[in-house]
Write a protein that holds these residues in place. Structure first.
Motif, mmCIF file in Angstrom:
data_model
loop_
_atom_site.group_PDB
_atom_site.id
_atom_site.type_symbol
_atom_site.label_atom_id
_atom_site.label_comp_id
_atom_site.label_asym_id
_atom_site.label_seq_id
_atom_site.Cartn_x
_atom_site.Cartn_y
_atom_site.Cartn_z
ATOM 1 N N UNK A 113 0.864 -1.183 0.000
ATOM 2 C CA UNK A 113 0.000 0.000 0.000
ATOM 3 C C UNK A 113 0.905 1.238 0.000
ATOM 4 N N UNK A 114 1.478 1.479 -1.159
ATOM 5 C CA UNK A 114 2.513 2.509 -1.277
ATOM 6 C C UNK A 114 2.020 3.875 -0.828
ATOM 7 N N UNK A 115 2.888 4.583 -0.124
ATOM 8 C CA UNK A 115 2.692 5.973 0.299
ATOM 9 C C UNK A 115 1.633 6.143 1.393
ATOM 10 N N UNK A 116 1.097 5.052 1.935
ATOM 11 C CA UNK A 116 0.086 5.225 2.979
ATOM 12 C C UNK A 116 0.705 5.686 4.298
ATOM 13 N N UNK A 117 1.970 5.351 4.557
ATOM 14 C CA UNK A 117 2.631 5.877 5.753
ATOM 15 C C UNK A 117 2.800 7.387 5.637
ATOM 16 N N UNK A 118 3.145 7.850 4.441
ATOM 17 C CA UNK A 118 3.261 9.294 4.220
ATOM 18 C C UNK A 118 1.897 9.963 4.329
ATOM 19 N N UNK A 119 0.863 9.314 3.830
ATOM 20 C CA UNK A 119 -0.488 9.841 3.946
ATOM 21 C C UNK A 119 -0.863 10.039 5.413
ATOM 22 N N UNK A 120 -0.613 9.025 6.241
ATOM 23 C CA UNK A 120 -0.921 9.139 7.666
ATOM 24 C C UNK A 120 -0.076 10.226 8.330
ATOM 25 N N UNK A 121 1.182 10.325 7.937
ATOM 26 C CA UNK A 121 2.056 11.346 8.516
ATOM 27 C C UNK A 121 1.568 12.750 8.171
ATOM 28 N N UNK A 160 -1.936 14.844 -1.375
ATOM 29 C CA UNK A 160 -2.161 16.033 -0.560
ATOM 30 C C UNK A 160 -3.633 16.201 -0.226
ATOM 31 N N UNK A 161 -4.490 15.995 -1.216
ATOM 32 C CA UNK A 161 -5.930 16.115 -0.999
ATOM 33 C C UNK A 161 -6.437 15.040 -0.045
ATOM 34 N N UNK A 162 -5.919 13.831 -0.197
ATOM 35 C CA UNK A 162 -6.292 12.743 0.699
ATOM 36 C C UNK A 162 -5.872 13.034 2.130
ATOM 37 N N UNK A 163 -4.672 13.572 2.308
ATOM 38 C CA UNK A 163 -4.191 13.888 3.654
ATOM 39 C C UNK A 163 -5.087 14.920 4.327
ATOM 40 N N UNK A 164 -5.558 15.903 3.564
ATOM 41 C CA UNK A 164 -6.462 16.910 4.128
ATOM 42 C C UNK A 164 -7.781 16.273 4.550
ATOM 43 N N UNK A 165 -8.276 15.335 3.743
ATOM 44 C CA UNK A 165 -9.521 14.656 4.081
ATOM 45 C C UNK A 165 -9.357 13.794 5.328
ATOM 46 N N UNK A 168 2.764 2.071 12.797
ATOM 47 C CA UNK A 168 3.183 1.833 11.417
ATOM 48 C C UNK A 168 4.042 0.576 11.351
ATOM 49 N N UNK A 169 3.663 -0.335 10.483
ATOM 50 C CA UNK A 169 4.451 -1.540 10.248
ATOM 51 C C UNK A 169 5.735 -1.168 9.525
ATOM 52 N N UNK A 170 6.874 -1.558 10.088
ATOM 53 C CA UNK A 170 8.152 -1.245 9.464
ATOM 54 C C UNK A 170 8.624 -2.275 8.460
ATOM 55 N N UNK A 171 7.872 -3.368 8.330
ATOM 56 C CA UNK A 171 8.258 -4.450 7.432
ATOM 57 C C UNK A 171 7.147 -4.730 6.433
#
Length: 273
Positions: free
Chosen positions: A54-62, A250-255, A76-79
């Protein structure tokens, strides 16, 4: 021997935040000692990681955490989920075993062999799965102790076109799928999520992936623990498979931040039964 990489990270939020953003499938890291038990060559393994992550979902949460008025906690799962999948059950009740994708995967997203037929999953479960589950349980317990409630928001993504392993791939694939649980997802929580993600062309319910993640200690037992799974279709924010993120992130992070804020208000009841 200690794992080569940190298996999970609990990233602190505000002391009075009940919200825990859970990111289980964002990592691409497969430790060397785990790769040794995988039968794919390096090129095929990287291709599988592209599809399964699930690429970039850690960045989304951050990004959502930074933008929130009350900073949520993050687990966050590190593996990679190719090590173990923390959202599966390590026993025969898990229906994903039918396609070789239980707690320890034996097959790929395209139903090819990932591990040898005689692989014993127990060492991986003992080393990675159980410590993760225990730490996630402790994180939920800490939110309960601090605030009297815990709201687990699972942050996922899914491919635009169904992959062969999907058991429910023939159903709708909306821009944002909301996974719910009859016990742990109260109507107010679902309504707030639908409102927060309304700008993406509509949300869907439990298709193509249903359910939520709640630690087994609390599952079906503690109504103070509420939960929702957010599955974002990958074409909304990235190039598939495994490519870079686009402006949609960016839009997803705001939501997501708007949802976190709605669930964090001290007088808010939306995340309660």
């Amino acid at each position: 021997m200690a794992p080569a990489h940190q298996p999970f990270h609990l990233l602190p939020g505000a002391a009075d935040s009940p919200v825990l953003l859970h990111v289980p499938h964002a990592s691409r890291i497969v430790p060397t000692e785990v790769r040794a038990g995988i039968v794919l060559d390096d090129e095929a393994l990287e291709r599988e990681i592209d599809h399964i992550t699930d690429s970039h979902t850690a960045e989304l949460a951050e990004r959502a955490a930074i933008a929130s008025a009350v900073t949520p906690w993050r687990f966050v799962n590190g593996l990679s989920r190719l090590v173990t999948d923390p959202e599966r059950f390590p026993d025969e009740r898990e229906e994903m075993l039918a396609v070789g994708m239980g707690a320890v995967y034996t097959h790929t997203t395209h139903r090819e062999r990932l591990r040898a037929p005689d692989t014993d999953p127990q060492p991986l479960i003992d080393r990675y799965f159980h410590p993760y589950a225990e730490a996630m349980t402790a994180a939920v317990d800490a939110r309960l102790a601090a605030t009297g409630r815990a709201v687990v928001i699972d942050v996922h993504s899914y491919p635009t076109a169904p992959l062969p392993y999907e058991l429910h791939g023939a159903g709708p694939r909306p821009p944002v799928c909301l996974g719910t649980d009859a016990f742990h997802t109260p109507p107010g929580l679902l309504a707030e999520a639908e409102k927060a993600f309304a700008g993406f062309g509509g949300t869907g319910l439990n298709s193509p992936f249903p359910g939520t993640y709640v630690p087994l200690k609390h599952y079906g037992e503690d109504p103070r623990v509420t939960a929702l799974m957010i599955e974002v279709r990958r074409d909304v924010y990235m190039r598939e498979p495994g490519g870079p993120a686009g402006s949609g992130l960016t839009t997803l992070a705001a939501a997501l931040a708007a949802l976190v804020d709605a669930l964090s208000r001290p007088d808010e009841q939306v995340a309660r039964p």
